[in-house]
Design a protein around this motif. Sequence first.
Motif, PDB file in Angstrom:
ATOM      1  N   TYR A  54       0.853  -1.184   0.000  1.00 49.36           N
ATOM      2  CA  TYR A  54       0.000   0.000   0.000  1.00 49.36           C
ATOM      3  C   TYR A  54       0.879   1.220   0.000  1.00 49.36           C
ATOM      4  CZ  TYR A  54      -4.377  -2.379   0.618  1.00 49.36           C
ATOM      5  OH  TYR A  54      -5.476  -3.168   0.409  1.00 49.36           O
ATOM      6  N   ARG A 106       0.734   4.703   1.327  1.00 49.99           N
ATOM      7  CA  ARG A 106      -0.129   5.238   2.373  1.00 49.99           C
ATOM      8  C   ARG A 106       0.187   6.690   2.666  1.00 49.99           C
ATOM      9  NH1 ARG A 106      -0.852   7.380   6.828  1.00 49.99           N
ATOM     10  NH2 ARG A 106      -2.347   6.691   8.393  1.00 49.99           N
ATOM     11  N   SER A 113      -3.834   4.036   0.073  1.00 51.08           N
ATOM     12  CA  SER A 113      -4.534   4.265   1.332  1.00 51.08           C
ATOM     13  C   SER A 113      -4.182   5.669   1.812  1.00 51.08           C
ATOM     14  CB  SER A 113      -4.068   3.218   2.360  1.00 51.08           C
ATOM     15  OG  SER A 113      -4.483   3.572   3.653  1.00 51.08           O
ATOM     16  N   GLU A 158      -5.444   8.544   4.697  1.00 49.44           N
ATOM     17  CA  GLU A 158      -6.350   8.696   5.835  1.00 49.44           C
ATOM     18  C   GLU A 158      -6.234  10.053   6.495  1.00 49.44           C
ATOM     19  OE1 GLU A 158      -6.300   5.821   8.798  1.00 49.44           O
ATOM     20  OE2 GLU A 158      -4.909   4.545   7.757  1.00 49.44           O
ATOM     21  N   PHE A 175      -7.948   1.795  -0.285  1.00 47.63           N
ATOM     22  CA  PHE A 175      -8.113   0.900   0.869  1.00 47.63           C
ATOM     23  C   PHE A 175      -9.409   1.159   1.640  1.00 47.63           C
ATOM     24  CE2 PHE A 175      -7.235  -0.017   5.426  1.00 47.63           C
ATOM     25  CZ  PHE A 175      -7.060  -1.381   5.331  1.00 47.63           C
ATOM     26  N   HIS A 176      -9.739   2.411   1.864  1.00 45.57           N
ATOM     27  CA  HIS A 176     -10.879   2.724   2.722  1.00 45.57           C
ATOM     28  C   HIS A 176     -12.222   2.664   2.007  1.00 45.57           C
ATOM     29  CE1 HIS A 176      -8.491   3.465   6.228  1.00 45.57           C
ATOM     30  NE2 HIS A 176      -7.619   4.052   5.443  1.00 45.57           N
ATOM     31  N   MET A 182     -12.669  -0.123   0.128  1.00 46.49           N
ATOM     32  CA  MET A 182     -12.768  -1.553  -0.156  1.00 46.49           C
ATOM     33  C   MET A 182     -13.667  -2.155   0.915  1.00 46.49           C
ATOM     34  SD  MET A 182      -8.780  -2.073  -0.980  1.00 46.49           S
ATOM     35  CE  MET A 182      -8.688  -3.831  -0.837  1.00 46.49           C
ATOM     36  N   ILE A 183     -14.604  -2.971   0.481  1.00 48.73           N
ATOM     37  CA  ILE A 183     -15.502  -3.583   1.454  1.00 48.73           C
ATOM     38  C   ILE A 183     -15.904  -4.948   0.911  1.00 48.73           C
ATOM     39  CG2 ILE A 183     -17.669  -2.618   0.529  1.00 48.73           C
ATOM     40  CD1 ILE A 183     -18.339  -1.966   3.531  1.00 48.73           C
ATOM     41  N   ASP A 184     -15.936  -5.906   1.799  1.00 49.53           N
ATOM     42  CA  ASP A 184     -16.301  -7.254   1.380  1.00 49.53           C
ATOM     43  C   ASP A 184     -17.676  -7.560   1.968  1.00 49.53           C
ATOM     44  OD1 ASP A 184     -16.545  -9.892   0.781  1.00 49.53           O
ATOM     45  OD2 ASP A 184     -14.533 -10.461   1.440  1.00 49.53           O
ATOM     46  N   TYR A 239     -18.934  -2.352  10.914  1.00 50.19           N
ATOM     47  CA  TYR A 239     -18.019  -2.000   9.822  1.00 50.19           C
ATOM     48  C   TYR A 239     -16.703  -1.439  10.369  1.00 50.19           C
ATOM     49  CZ  TYR A 239     -22.089  -2.760   6.922  1.00 50.19           C
ATOM     50  OH  TYR A 239     -23.173  -3.339   6.314  1.00 50.19           O
ATOM     51  N   CYS A 240     -16.800  -0.685  11.464  1.00 51.96           N
ATOM     52  CA  CYS A 240     -15.582  -0.098  12.037  1.00 51.96           C
ATOM     53  C   CYS A 240     -15.123  -0.879  13.270  1.00 51.96           C
ATOM     54  CB  CYS A 240     -15.823   1.345  12.433  1.00 51.96           C
ATOM     55  SG  CYS A 240     -16.863   1.482  13.896  1.00 51.96           S
ATOM     56  N   GLN A 299     -15.360   7.772   9.195  1.00 52.25           N
ATOM     57  CA  GLN A 299     -15.475   6.340   8.920  1.00 52.25           C
ATOM     58  C   GLN A 299     -16.853   6.019   8.327  1.00 52.25           C
ATOM     59  OE1 GLN A 299     -13.294   3.242  10.101  1.00 52.25           O
ATOM     60  NE2 GLN A 299     -14.577   2.727   8.375  1.00 52.25           N
ATOM     61  N   ARG A 336     -17.008   6.985   4.781  1.00 56.14           N
ATOM     62  CA  ARG A 336     -16.235   6.074   3.915  1.00 56.14           C
ATOM     63  C   ARG A 336     -16.993   4.773   3.676  1.00 56.14           C
ATOM     64  NH1 ARG A 336     -11.596   7.926   7.159  1.00 56.14           N
ATOM     65  NH2 ARG A 336     -11.789   6.030   8.406  1.00 56.14           N
ATOM     66  N   SER A 393      -2.455  -3.906   8.232  1.00 54.53           N
ATOM     67  CA  SER A 393      -2.413  -3.978   6.781  1.00 54.53           C
ATOM     68  C   SER A 393      -2.003  -2.685   6.099  1.00 54.53           C
ATOM     69  CB  SER A 393      -3.757  -4.439   6.258  1.00 54.53           C
ATOM     70  OG  SER A 393      -4.776  -3.673   6.846  1.00 54.53           O
ATOM     71  N   ALA A 394      -2.729  -1.624   6.338  1.00 55.19           N
ATOM     72  CA  ALA A 394      -2.424  -0.425   5.563  1.00 55.19           C
ATOM     73  C   ALA A 394      -2.711   0.858   6.288  1.00 55.19           C
ATOM     74  CB  ALA A 394      -3.227  -0.442   4.268  1.00 55.19           C
ATOM     75  N   THR A 431      -3.386   3.879  11.759  1.00 53.12           N
ATOM     76  CA  THR A 431      -3.974   4.924  12.608  1.00 53.12           C
ATOM     77  C   THR A 431      -5.482   4.832  12.684  1.00 53.12           C
ATOM     78  OG1 THR A 431      -3.898   6.445  10.763  1.00 53.12           O
ATOM     79  CG2 THR A 431      -2.182   6.672  12.422  1.00 53.12           C
ATOM     80  N   CYS A 447      -9.022   1.968  12.568  1.00 55.61           N
ATOM     81  CA  CYS A 447      -9.410   0.573  12.560  1.00 55.61           C
ATOM     82  C   CYS A 447     -10.461   0.347  11.482  1.00 55.61           C
ATOM     83  CB  CYS A 447      -9.970   0.235  13.928  1.00 55.61           C
ATOM     84  SG  CYS A 447     -10.361  -1.478  14.116  1.00 55.61           S
ATOM     85  N   THR A 448     -10.133  -0.419  10.498  1.00 55.88           N
ATOM     86  CA  THR A 448     -11.096  -0.743   9.457  1.00 55.88           C
ATOM     87  C   THR A 448     -11.206  -2.250   9.401  1.00 55.88           C
ATOM     88  OG1 THR A 448     -10.296   1.159   8.261  1.00 55.88           O
ATOM     89  CG2 THR A 448     -11.714  -0.346   7.055  1.00 55.88           C
ATOM     90  N   VAL A 449     -12.364  -2.769   9.610  1.00 57.20           N
ATOM     91  CA  VAL A 449     -12.513  -4.214   9.693  1.00 57.20           C
ATOM     92  C   VAL A 449     -13.277  -4.782   8.501  1.00 57.20           C
ATOM     93  CG1 VAL A 449     -13.646  -6.033  11.023  1.00 57.20           C
ATOM     94  CG2 VAL A 449     -12.270  -4.343  12.189  1.00 57.20           C
ATOM     95  N   ALA A 450     -14.280  -4.011   8.048  1.00 57.22           N
ATOM     96  CA  ALA A 450     -15.211  -4.566   7.068  1.00 57.22           C
ATOM     97  C   ALA A 450     -14.558  -4.915   5.734  1.00 57.22           C
ATOM     98  CB  ALA A 450     -16.363  -3.598   6.847  1.00 57.22           C
ATOM     99  N   ASN A 451     -13.381  -4.381   5.472  1.00 59.44           N
ATOM    100  CA  ASN A 451     -12.757  -4.683   4.189  1.00 59.44           C
ATOM    101  C   ASN A 451     -11.821  -5.879   4.256  1.00 59.44           C
ATOM    102  OD1 ASN A 451     -10.658  -3.606   5.567  1.00 59.44           O
ATOM    103  ND2 ASN A 451     -10.302  -1.879   4.198  1.00 59.44           N
ATOM    104  N   GLN A 452     -11.825  -6.567   5.389  1.00 61.62           N
ATOM    105  CA  GLN A 452     -10.923  -7.703   5.499  1.00 61.62           C
ATOM    106  C   GLN A 452     -11.612  -9.000   5.093  1.00 61.62           C
ATOM    107  OE1 GLN A 452      -8.945  -7.496   9.283  1.00 61.62           O
ATOM    108  NE2 GLN A 452      -7.537  -6.170   8.204  1.00 61.62           N
TER     109      GLN A 452
END
Lengths: 455, 46
Positions: A250, A252, A278, A280, A326-327, A329-331, A409-410, A436, A439, B30-31, B34, B36-41
Motif C-alpha cells: 500500500y 499510504r 490508502s 487517511e 483501501f478505505h 474496499m468492502i467485502d 463496519y468499524c 469512517q 467512507r 495492513s495499511a 492509525t 481501525c477498518t474491519v469490514a474490508n478484510q
Amino acid sequence: MIHKFSMNGVNVVMDVISGAVHVVDEIVYDIVDSYEEMCEEALVVKFADKYSEKAVREACEEIKELKDAGMLFVEDDYTNVLDMVGKRAPVVKALCLHIAHDCNLKCKYCFAEEGEYHGHRSLMSAEVGKKAIDFIIKSSGSRRNLEVDFFGGEPLMNFDVVKEIVEYAREEEVKYGKNFRFTITTNGILLNDEIQEYINKNMHNVVISLDGRKEVNDRMRPRAGGQGSYDVIVPKFQKLAESRNQTDYYIRGTFTRQNLDFSKDVLHMADLGFKQISVEPVVGQEYEEYAIREEDLPAIYEEYERLACELYERHKEGGEKDFNFFHFMIDLSGGPCVAKRLVGCGSGTEYLAVTPEGDLYPCHQFVGLDEFKMGTVFTGLEREDIRENFESCNVYAKEDCKNCWCRFYCSGGCAANAHQLNGSIFKPYKIACDLQKKRVECAIMIKAKQFQEEC
Amino acid sequence: MKHVKTLNTCMLKNTLKKGGCGECQTSCQSACKTSCTVANQSCENK
C-alpha cells in the motif's frame, strides 16, 4: 435497526444486524423509516400526495417480505457472541516491532514525535527481536498465522537487524508449525535495489509512505535538513510497486486540514501508476493547525464522495487508470465474522507493540505512555489488568457504539485515538467516527452502482 | 422484487456458524496504522 443513505443516484437501505444491503427505489426509501411505527393504511395516507395507494401497498409488501426473510429490521442478539469470544484462551498473534526509534524524516504530524516516541533515539537489537519472536510463538496458542510488522521510526535505519529477525523467525516457524507474515513500513529514503529485492522475497506486505502531490508531501514530510522528500522517494516507490506486480503493498498517505482537497492527492498517486492506495485523515489535538476540525467535515464528505464517484468510473473503465482505495474496499459477502467485528483490531490483546528495548505496549500508538506498559519480551505480560481492559473494550461496551449503525463496519474504532482525544479507550473520537461512516457509505455506493450495472 | 434489489446474499448472521477462529489478519497491520477498518478484510475460514 436500519441505516439509509442516498449517493450518486442510488438509494441504499442497510439492515445493521443481518448485514443485508438493499438498493431501493424512491418509494421504499421514503417509507422504510416509518414502516415499523405505522400500519399500512396510515402509510397510504401519509404518502398520498406523492405516491398512489397501489404503489405504497406494493412497497409495503416487499418490505414485509424482506423482514420475514430476516433481511430487514432484524433484532440484535449478538451480545451472546461476546461469551463465545470471552471463552477463547488469550493469544497474541501479531506484533509491531519498533525496529528503530529514529527517523530520517521530520513529519510534522508524527504520533511518534518525529520518530522518537516520547523517549530517546534507539535501535532494536537482534537479541530483543529474537526474544519477541519467541514471545509471540509462545503466546500464540494454536494460531498458525502470525503477523510481524517492522515499524519505526524508520525501520530501514536498522535493516540488518530486520534481516536477522526474519531469518530467525523462519527457522522457528518450522519447529513450531507457525506461518509468519511479515510487513515493513518505510518512508523510502534509504530504499535501494538490494533492499527492494530482500523485501520482495521476504515481506508479505509493504507499506510505503507518501502524502500525494509534491507540495503537499513536502510540506508535512520534510527531511531532517528541511528539504522535501518527494523527489527522492517517488521513483523508488514506483519501481518497488512495479517489482511487486502492483499487489501486496500500500502506498499510504495522511491528509490534514491543509489539504482538504485530498482526492487530488489520491488521484495524483493513481496517476503516478500506484494501484494500491490508502490515504487517511490525520489524528491530532484541535490546537494543532493541521488537525481536522468539526467544521471541516462537510468539505471532507464532499471530497470523499467526489473520490468515490471517480473511483467507480475508473473501475468501470478498467485499464491503466484503475486503482484500489483501501478505505473504499468492502467485502459484503465474505467479510470477517461477527466475533471479529465485535472486538476490532485486537490491540492490547491479540496485537502488541514492542519497543527497541523490548517493552510491550497495547499497540504502536501507545508506545511511550508509561501507564500502558504491559511487560517485556523477556518477562512476558505482567499487567493482566491492562489486557483485560482492552479485551472488554468491544462495541457493546461503548455507549457511543452500541446503537450506532456503523458498529459492524468499524468495530468500534481505534482505541489509541479514543485515548488520545477523549482520555478513554471506551470513548471513540467523534471526528474519526463521522469520517469512517462516510467512507463506509462511499464503499457501499460503489458496490451498489456495480450491482445495478450487472442487473 | 420491483422496488428492492438485495445486494449481498451471504449475511452477517451466517458468520456465527463458523466464526471466531481468529486466524484472520490483524486489522491495523495492513495499511492504516492509525484507524481501525474491519469490514474490508477477508475471512480465513472459508
